[in-house]
Design an enzyme around this catalytic site. Structure first.
Site, PDB file in Angstrom:
ATOM      1  N   ASP A  91      14.022  24.769  24.654  1.00 33.07           N
ATOM      2  CA  ASP A  91      15.364  24.421  24.196  1.00 33.07           C
ATOM      3  C   ASP A  91      16.388  24.780  25.271  1.00 33.07           C
ATOM      4  O   ASP A  91      16.155  25.699  26.077  1.00 33.07           O
ATOM      5  CB  ASP A  91      15.704  25.181  22.913  1.00 33.07           C
ATOM      6  CG  ASP A  91      14.827  24.771  21.748  1.00 33.07           C
ATOM      7  OD1 ASP A  91      14.350  23.625  21.740  1.00 33.07           O
ATOM      8  OD2 ASP A  91      14.623  25.608  20.847  1.00 33.07           O
TER       9      ASP A  91
ATOM     10  N   TYR B  21       6.495  34.873  24.230  1.00 34.63           N
ATOM     11  CA  TYR B  21       7.955  34.848  24.257  1.00 34.63           C
ATOM     12  C   TYR B  21       8.524  36.238  23.974  1.00 34.63           C
ATOM     13  O   TYR B  21       7.883  37.072  23.329  1.00 34.63           O
ATOM     14  CB  TYR B  21       8.510  33.910  23.169  1.00 34.63           C
ATOM     15  CG  TYR B  21       8.069  32.483  23.257  1.00 34.63           C
ATOM     16  CD1 TYR B  21       8.827  31.537  23.947  1.00 34.63           C
ATOM     17  CD2 TYR B  21       6.907  32.052  22.620  1.00 34.63           C
ATOM     18  CE1 TYR B  21       8.430  30.212  24.007  1.00 34.63           C
ATOM     19  CE2 TYR B  21       6.504  30.724  22.679  1.00 34.63           C
ATOM     20  CZ  TYR B  21       7.265  29.814  23.370  1.00 34.63           C
ATOM     21  OH  TYR B  21       6.873  28.498  23.434  1.00 34.63           O
TER      22      TYR B  21
ATOM     23  N   ASP C 125      19.451  28.744  15.656  1.00 39.52           N
ATOM     24  CA  ASP C 125      19.703  29.419  16.934  1.00 39.52           C
ATOM     25  C   ASP C 125      21.207  29.466  17.198  1.00 39.52           C
ATOM     26  O   ASP C 125      22.011  28.920  16.428  1.00 39.52           O
ATOM     27  CB  ASP C 125      18.938  28.771  18.087  1.00 39.52           C
ATOM     28  CG  ASP C 125      19.384  27.343  18.391  1.00 39.52           C
ATOM     29  OD1 ASP C 125      20.524  26.974  18.045  1.00 39.52           O
ATOM     30  OD2 ASP C 125      18.592  26.584  18.982  1.00 39.52           O
TER      31      ASP C 125
ATOM     32  N   ARG D 178      11.982  30.029  16.319  1.00 37.77           N
ATOM     33  CA  ARG D 178      13.175  29.982  15.458  1.00 37.77           C
ATOM     34  C   ARG D 178      12.786  30.006  13.985  1.00 37.77           C
ATOM     35  O   ARG D 178      13.528  30.525  13.150  1.00 37.77           O
ATOM     36  CB  ARG D 178      14.021  28.760  15.790  1.00 37.77           C
ATOM     37  CG  ARG D 178      13.416  27.437  15.397  1.00 37.77           C
ATOM     38  CD  ARG D 178      14.367  26.288  15.650  1.00 37.77           C
ATOM     39  NE  ARG D 178      14.469  25.973  17.063  1.00 37.77           N
ATOM     40  CZ  ARG D 178      15.474  25.269  17.582  1.00 37.77           C
ATOM     41  NH1 ARG D 178      16.454  24.845  16.812  1.00 37.77           N
ATOM     42  NH2 ARG D 178      15.493  24.982  18.865  1.00 37.77           N
TER      43      ARG D 178
END
Length: 325
Positions: free
Chosen positions: A47, A75, A89, A181
């Protein structure tokens, strides 16, 4: 007369540290232009909000990008409690706020076990997952919603790194298709305060790790040094040919994308037969329909990798995806 494709015939993988605020495709085009490459593709988009490891495949390496798409990822993310957004987000619009000052680290730790191991999650409407050929995020931005089926993913490791100022920092290792997310959104719901991703950084994709990353600034620095501050007219791109040899040293060989597969070495005449589309009678101990890496047993390291072949019944080999000769 047909137009000749532009760009260099260069093969390899660049491990880019994508900056925040930039789409993966924009980053890809920047790298492609800097290397003067004829062909390029990335392996699994990040993203715009996210930073970190984005493998960029150049030339023939694009043929093996699917194996990186299928690879496990790692991550680090920061979840902001108390605020829900429509995209889950920080780039989204705030849709709900709730008090969260009462939540303790013990409360957070009590909810984390449900997000470890095999879990089911519903992808966000702002994900790149497609519905009838359209990415969900495009539908969401157009104000449309569709029913998204839950999918199962595996969270190999989820570690709480810190909790302060209503922000939860986590380190997450997971299988392909995991939406961080969605984990953050679900954690906020479990804590009854809402949450969204404030920061997201990818540190690993398959065999590639953060220590291998280079930035766009690194690449530009090489170009600036090689061109010695060459002044060009507005809108023009300087001749960066002197930089190519230095840039190329940053590339990782194409076969590093598939090192998890078993390998076979073949003599030149069997490789030629594979390249002609023939099934060769090469005895191998691997199971039928396994995919293996193929190397020229006589070639140097730079040219030894030929591509991938599929094991056929009785150990024969059939070309699956080969480097262009």
């Amino acid at each position: 007369m047909a137009r000749q494709p532009k760009g260099r015939l260069i093969n390899g993988i660049l491990i880019l540290d994508k900056p925040t605020g930039m789409s993966s495709n924009h980053a890809l085009q920047r790298v492609k232009r800097m290397f003067g490459a004829r062909k390029a593709g990335h392996t699994g988009s990040l993203d715009p909000l996210a930073t970190g490891l984005l493998p960029i495949c150049l030339g023939e390496a694009t043929k093996f990008s699917q194996f990186l798409l299928d690879a496990d990822k790692r991550y680090q993310t920061t979840a902001q409690l108390g605020v829900r957004t429509d995209s889950s987000d920080a780039d989204g619009k705030v849709v709900e706020t709730k008090p969260c000052e009462h939540i303790t680290v013990t409360d957070v730790e009590a909810q984390l076990p449900q997000f470890r191991g095999l879990i089911s999650q519903v992808p966000s409407m702002f994900s790149a997952l497609k519905h009838q050929g359209q990415p969900l995020y495009k539908l969401a931005r157009a104000g449309k919603t569709v029913a998204v089926k839950p999918r199962q993913v595996t969270i190999h490791n989820l570690e709480l790194l810190s909790f302060k100022y209503s922000q939860v920092r986590m380190d997450i290792s997971c299988t392909k298709g995991t939406y961080i997310r969605s984990i953050v959104e679900d954690l906020g719901l479990a804590l009854d305060c809402g949450a969204h991703v404030a920061q997201l950084r990818r540190l690993q994709a398959g065999p590639f790790v953060a220590e291998q990353m280079v930035t766009l600034e690194d690449l530009q620095g090489i170009i600036d040094e090689a061109t010695q501050g060459q002044v060009v007219e507005a809108g023009q791109w300087p001749d960066i040919t002197p930089a190519f040899s230095m840039l190329d040293q940053l590339l990782i060989p194409a076969d590093t994308a598939v090192l998890s597969l078993n390998a076979v070495q073949l003599p030149a005449h069997e490789i030629e037969a594979l390249q002609q589309g023939k099934v060769i009678d090469h005895a191998t101990e691997y199971a039928p329909f396994d995919v293996v890496r193929v190397y020229n047993s006589l070639a140097s390291d730079a040219t030894a990798f030929i591509g991938l072949a599929e094991v056929q019944p009785e150990g024969r080999l059939k070309a699956k995806r080969l480097m262009s000769t």
